[in-house]
Design an enzyme around this catalytic site. Structure first.
Site, short mmCIF file in Angstrom:
data_model
loop_
_atom_site.label_atom_id
_atom_site.label_comp_id
_atom_site.label_asym_id
_atom_site.label_seq_id
_atom_site.Cartn_x
_atom_site.Cartn_y
_atom_site.Cartn_z
N LYS A 191 -47.40 3.39 -47.77
CA LYS A 191 -47.76 4.76 -47.40
C LYS A 191 -46.54 5.68 -47.41
O LYS A 191 -46.62 6.85 -47.01
CB LYS A 191 -48.43 4.78 -46.02
N GLN B 235 -49.33 6.39 -40.53
CA GLN B 235 -49.57 7.73 -41.07
C GLN B 235 -48.47 8.72 -40.70
O GLN B 235 -48.54 9.89 -41.10
CB GLN B 235 -50.92 8.26 -40.57
N ASP C 205 -48.75 2.79 -33.69
CA ASP C 205 -49.08 2.62 -35.11
C ASP C 205 -48.56 3.84 -35.86
O ASP C 205 -49.11 4.93 -35.77
CB ASP C 205 -50.60 2.50 -35.27
N HIS D 138 -57.46 3.32 -36.10
CA HIS D 138 -57.87 2.54 -37.28
C HIS D 138 -58.31 1.16 -36.79
O HIS D 138 -57.83 0.65 -35.78
CB HIS D 138 -56.66 2.43 -38.21
N CYS E 50 -62.30 3.31 -42.16
CA CYS E 50 -61.82 2.22 -41.30
C CYS E 50 -61.66 2.69 -39.86
O CYS E 50 -60.71 2.30 -39.16
CB CYS E 50 -60.49 1.66 -41.82
#
Length: 406
Positions: free
Chosen positions: A226, A203, A200, A123, A364
């Site tokens: 999220k 997700q 990261d 991202h 993104c």
């Protein structure tokens, strides 16, 4: 499976809404999940019953708010399996968490000529902060590529790492391809070469079991919005020995220990990185989101969402002209696709008119779009509140639009 999806859907009353007089089908949880009712009620309770500014107040409401705020830190520590609560830093979200590390780690550990490895599937929020840091410090960005199936080419990692490599930045789960990256293996390879790793987890956090000690992650970042929680709240997990060596990212408020015009001393962890009045409401509601997430059986959530993914993938592949980007076996509930001869914006707009929320555009992730030579795509993404019946309705609508627009 003991998951009662019908009951779970009752925890998300927004799903009972109608859009354009159609039943609402939400397939955009990778952008932001819907909020659990208990989270919304917690926000309301705080403001109706005991709101006060935290840490500094000498009254009942400030004490109660402080207790709940710090309880959320302990919940986040347990969620991640962190060793100490001091390793949990509250931020505005994944993006700020990465910016914090890029700045403070860069100031402490990166010199001119050093290198940061960033995967091709990231991202923008896990690319641009490193670019800015590299420009500031005179460092270099090195790209770890992925193949046409959406698999990171980690066999190239050893040759990409050099004596100048300081850190690897990589997603646990790709927001475009859905690929679940082998981050434990990546971290092991990196540490063998003396390289730190930032993961990261935006997700991954609500779709996988995460244990930062098992992974041996140096930094792990994610956002509350999220994982059925509020916007404007995120977590930076960092190993204490690294955070202790990193300078503050911002200044003022809680991160200060003592101020004179001659010298300012900074607070201990985690407060050294929490400048100003934080998002008190958001953090306390985030604690409730963690409680909600932990009330679900993680293994069953993973299995159920994989069932949704497999079913939708099978149905999509039956549509003529279908192109799915990201076809790894180890994949989370994200499907990005295009249909030959039909613009994704047209499909997205028409699906919206049929009550179905999807994501369209470049997601993104310009490097991913460029890899596949796509100007834009469509993405659907799942959460525990989605159903097989919703997928059937989506596929029926898609087939209808293919005839109409093709």
């Amino acid at each position: 499976m003991t998951l009662d999806i019908a009951r779970i859907r009752k925890d998300f009353p927004i799903l009972d809404q109608q859009v354009y007089n159609k039943s609402f089908i939400y397939l955009d949880s990778a952008a932001s999940s819907q909020k659990a009712l208990s989270v919304l009620k917690k926000e309301e309770q705080l403001h109706l019953e005991y709101y006060g500014n935290i840490h500094r107040g000498a009254h009942f409401m400030a004490d109660q708010a402080t207790n709940d705020f710090e309880a959320a830190r302990d919940l986040a520590k347990d969620l991640l399996g962190a060793q100490a609560r001091e390793e949990i830093i509250f931020t505005k979200g994944t993006t700020e968490s990465i910016n914090l590390v890029a700045f403070s780690f860069g100031e402490a550990f990166v010199q001119a000529g050093d290198e940061i490895i960033v995967s091709e599937m990231e991202h923008h929020a896990n690319i641009v902060p490193w670019q800015l840091m590299a420009e500031r410090k005179g460092a270099k960005i090195v790209v770890l590529p992925f193949d046409d199936n959406g698999r990171l080419e980690i066999e190239k990692l050893d040759e990409l790492m050099t004596a100048k490599t300081k850190l690897i930045a990589v997603a646990h789960v790709s927001n475009t391809l859905g690929t679940i990256n082998p981050v434990k293996r990546i971290i092991g390879q990196a540490h063998a070469a003396g390289v730190k790793v930032l993961i990261d987890g935006a997700q991954a956090i609500s779709h996988l079991k995460v244990d930062v000690q098992d992974l041996d992650a140096d930094f792990y970042v994610f956002s509350a919005h999220k994982m059925y929680g509020p916007n404007g709240v995120g977590i930076l997990y960092g190993k204490k020995e690294l955070l202790d060596q990193m300078p503050p990212y911002q200044s003022g408020g809680e991160m200060i220990s003592e101020v004179t015009f001659q010298k300012t001393s900074f607070n201990e962890l985690p407060y050294k990185f929490e400048a100003g009045t934080p998002n008190i409401t958001g953090v306390i509601a985030f604690g409730e989101a963690i409680r909600y997430l932990q009330s679900l059986a993680v293994e069953e959530v993973v299995a159920y969402e994989h069932q949704l993914l497999d079913y939708a993938t099978q149905k999509l592949n039956e549509i003529p002209g279908m192109m799915i980007f990201g076809t790894q076996k180890e994949k989370s509930g994200v499907i990005t696709f295009n249909i030959e001869g039909i613009h994704p914006f047209d499909l997205g707009t028409m699906l919206d008119k049929m009550g179905i929320a999807v994501r369209t555009g470049r997601l993104c992730a310009d490097p991913v779009m460029d890899h596949f030579q796509q100007q834009a795509t469509i993405r659907i993404s799942f959460a525990v509140y989605n159903t097989l019946e919703e997928i059937d309705e989506f596929i029926k609508a898609l087939n209808k639009l293919v005839v109409m627009l093709g």
